[in-house]
Design a protein around this motif. Sequence first.
Motif, short mmCIF file in Angstrom:
data_model
loop_
_atom_site.label_atom_id
_atom_site.label_comp_id
_atom_site.label_asym_id
_atom_site.label_seq_id
_atom_site.Cartn_x
_atom_site.Cartn_y
_atom_site.Cartn_z
N ALA A 3 0.84 -1.21 0.00
CA ALA A 3 0.00 0.00 0.00
C ALA A 3 0.87 1.25 0.00
CB ALA A 3 -0.93 -0.02 1.21
N GLU A 4 1.95 1.24 0.76
CA GLU A 4 2.83 2.40 0.83
C GLU A 4 3.49 2.66 -0.53
OE1 GLU A 4 6.72 4.02 3.34
OE2 GLU A 4 5.68 2.18 3.93
N LYS A 5 3.92 1.58 -1.20
CA LYS A 5 4.55 1.74 -2.51
C LYS A 5 3.55 2.27 -3.53
CE LYS A 5 8.11 -1.79 -1.91
NZ LYS A 5 8.61 -3.11 -2.36
N LEU A 6 2.32 1.76 -3.49
CA LEU A 6 1.29 2.24 -4.41
C LEU A 6 1.00 3.71 -4.15
CD1 LEU A 6 -1.25 -0.72 -4.53
CD2 LEU A 6 0.19 0.10 -6.39
N SER A 7 0.94 4.09 -2.87
CA SER A 7 0.66 5.48 -2.52
C SER A 7 1.75 6.39 -3.07
CB SER A 7 0.56 5.63 -1.00
OG SER A 7 0.34 6.96 -0.64
N THR A 8 3.00 5.98 -2.94
CA THR A 8 4.11 6.78 -3.46
C THR A 8 4.03 6.90 -4.96
OG1 THR A 8 5.51 6.08 -1.62
CG2 THR A 8 6.61 6.98 -3.55
N ARG A 9 3.70 5.81 -5.63
CA ARG A 9 3.59 5.82 -7.09
C ARG A 9 2.52 6.79 -7.54
NH1 ARG A 9 1.71 0.39 -9.88
NH2 ARG A 9 3.83 -0.26 -9.32
N TYR A 10 1.35 6.74 -6.92
CA TYR A 10 0.25 7.59 -7.35
C TYR A 10 0.52 9.05 -7.02
CZ TYR A 10 -2.29 3.23 -8.06
OH TYR A 10 -2.68 1.99 -8.50
N ASP A 11 1.22 9.31 -5.92
CA ASP A 11 1.52 10.68 -5.54
C ASP A 11 2.51 11.31 -6.51
OD1 ASP A 11 1.00 12.81 -3.92
OD2 ASP A 11 2.55 12.33 -2.47
N ARG A 12 3.36 10.53 -7.11
CA ARG A 12 4.33 11.04 -8.08
C ARG A 12 3.68 11.39 -9.40
NH1 ARG A 12 8.19 7.11 -9.63
NH2 ARG A 12 9.40 8.82 -10.56
N GLY A 13 2.59 10.72 -9.74
CA GLY A 13 1.93 10.94 -11.02
C GLY A 13 2.09 9.75 -11.94
N LEU A 14 1.06 9.46 -12.70
CA LEU A 14 1.07 8.27 -13.55
C LEU A 14 2.00 8.41 -14.75
CD1 LEU A 14 -2.69 7.19 -13.58
CD2 LEU A 14 -0.84 6.43 -12.09
N GLU A 15 2.48 9.63 -15.04
CA GLU A 15 3.43 9.77 -16.13
C GLU A 15 4.75 9.08 -15.84
OE1 GLU A 15 3.58 13.90 -14.09
OE2 GLU A 15 2.34 12.11 -14.09
N HIS A 16 4.97 8.71 -14.57
CA HIS A 16 6.18 8.00 -14.19
C HIS A 16 5.97 6.48 -14.16
CE1 HIS A 16 7.99 11.83 -13.16
NE2 HIS A 16 6.95 12.12 -12.42
N ASP A 17 4.81 6.02 -14.54
CA ASP A 17 4.48 4.59 -14.56
C ASP A 17 4.47 4.12 -16.02
OD1 ASP A 17 3.31 2.05 -14.44
OD2 ASP A 17 2.09 2.60 -12.70
N ARG A 18 5.37 3.22 -16.37
CA ARG A 18 5.49 2.76 -17.76
C ARG A 18 4.22 2.11 -18.28
NH1 ARG A 18 11.53 -0.02 -18.04
NH2 ARG A 18 12.73 1.90 -17.63
N LEU A 19 3.43 1.54 -17.39
CA LEU A 19 2.21 0.87 -17.82
C LEU A 19 1.20 1.86 -18.42
CD1 LEU A 19 1.58 -1.66 -14.90
CD2 LEU A 19 2.44 -2.15 -17.20
N TYR A 20 1.38 3.15 -18.14
CA TYR A 20 0.42 4.15 -18.61
C TYR A 20 0.95 5.01 -19.76
CZ TYR A 20 -2.55 3.05 -14.64
OH TYR A 20 -3.37 2.39 -13.76
N GLU A 21 2.17 4.77 -20.21
CA GLU A 21 2.75 5.62 -21.24
C GLU A 21 1.90 5.66 -22.51
OE1 GLU A 21 6.71 4.37 -22.01
OE2 GLU A 21 7.53 5.14 -20.13
N ARG A 22 1.56 4.49 -23.03
CA ARG A 22 0.79 4.44 -24.27
C ARG A 22 -0.61 5.01 -24.08
NH1 ARG A 22 -0.41 -1.02 -27.91
NH2 ARG A 22 -1.80 -0.01 -29.42
N ALA A 23 -1.25 4.66 -22.96
CA ALA A 23 -2.62 5.14 -22.71
C ALA A 23 -2.65 6.66 -22.59
CB ALA A 23 -3.18 4.49 -21.45
N LEU A 24 -1.66 7.24 -21.93
CA LEU A 24 -1.61 8.69 -21.78
C LEU A 24 -1.46 9.38 -23.14
CD1 LEU A 24 0.64 9.00 -18.60
CD2 LEU A 24 -1.74 9.75 -18.79
N ALA A 25 -0.58 8.85 -23.97
CA ALA A 25 -0.36 9.45 -25.29
C ALA A 25 -1.62 9.36 -26.15
CB ALA A 25 0.81 8.76 -25.99
N GLU A 26 -2.27 8.20 -26.13
CA GLU A 26 -3.47 8.01 -26.95
C GLU A 26 -4.64 8.85 -26.44
OE1 GLU A 26 -4.22 3.84 -27.00
OE2 GLU A 26 -2.58 3.39 -28.40
N PHE A 27 -4.78 8.93 -25.13
CA PHE A 27 -5.90 9.69 -24.56
C PHE A 27 -5.71 11.18 -24.81
CE2 PHE A 27 -8.50 11.54 -21.15
CZ PHE A 27 -9.67 10.83 -21.34
N ARG A 28 -4.48 11.65 -24.72
CA ARG A 28 -4.21 13.06 -25.00
C ARG A 28 -4.65 13.42 -26.42
NH1 ARG A 28 -1.23 15.62 -28.19
NH2 ARG A 28 -0.37 17.71 -27.80
#
Length: 260
Positions: A3-28
Motif C-alpha cells: 500500500a505504501e509503494k502504491l501510494s508513493t507511485r500515485y503521488d508522483r503521477g502516472l506519467e512515471h508509470d510505464r504501464l500508462y505511457e501508451r494510454a496517456l499518449a493516446e488519450f491526449r
Amino acid sequence: MTAEKLSTRYDRGLEHDRLYERALAEFRMLVLHPRTRLASLRAFLDHELPRGRPYYVKVLFLETVARMLGREWVSDDCDFIDVTIGTSRLQALAISLSLDLREADRTRNAPAALVLTPYGEQHTLMPQLIGLLFDSLGWTSEVLEPSALKTSIFARAVEEADVACIGWSNIRLAAEFKTLIRDVRKHRRGPRLPLIVGGAAALDSVDFLVGLGIDCICDSVYSAVKICESYYELERISQQASAAGRTAVVTPSGIDWLTP
C-alpha cells in the motif's frame, strides 16, 4: 508495504508509470481531436487502462493528462485552443463521472468534503477532479462555483463539511482568497474546519498561507485527498477516545491510548 509503494507511485503521477505511457499518449490525442465525443472518452477509461486498478486511478489518469497539457502550454508545444478544448473536455468528463458515483448507493455517515475556489478564479478543472477523487473513495463531495459563495448554499455547505479543499491558481486573487478564508470561518459554528489548499498560486505563496492559518498546502489532487482522509481519521479517533475518557496520542509506531 505494498500500500505504501502504491501510494508513493500515485503521488508522483502516472506519467512515471510505464504501464500508462501508451494510454496517456493516446488519450491526449483523443481529448484534443475536434470530433471526439464524451462517450468515447468514457469508453477509453473503461477499456484501455491497465486492468485491476482501483477506480480512483481513473481520476489520477485525468489529472496526469491535465498536467501534461499544462507543461506543453508552458513549453509552447501546444496552443491556447488545444488547452481550452482539452481542459473543457476533461472537466466535462470529471462532472459526468461524479454524477455516476453520486447516483450509486452511499453510506449515510460518509465524510463530507467541500471543494472551493476564490471569487474570480477561472481555473476550475482541478477542483472538479478533487471532487471526483473524493467521490471515488466513498466520500460525499460538493464542488461550489465562485458564484455560490454569496448564497445560503455556501453557508450550509461549510457547516456540514468535515474538510475543505481550496484551489487557487491566479496569484492576483490573493485578496479574494483571504476573503474566502474569512467567510469560511465566519460560517463555521461547529468544530474547526481543516483547510487544505493547492494550485499554482498556493505553491508560490506559502508564507502568506501560513500566516492565514492554512493547515496544509498540496501539489496534487491525490496528496490533498489522502491528507484529508488522515485528518478525518484522526478526528474520529480523537472523538472515540474522548467518549471513553481517554486520550489518543499519535506516535511513530501508531496511535497510543492514554488513560488519565
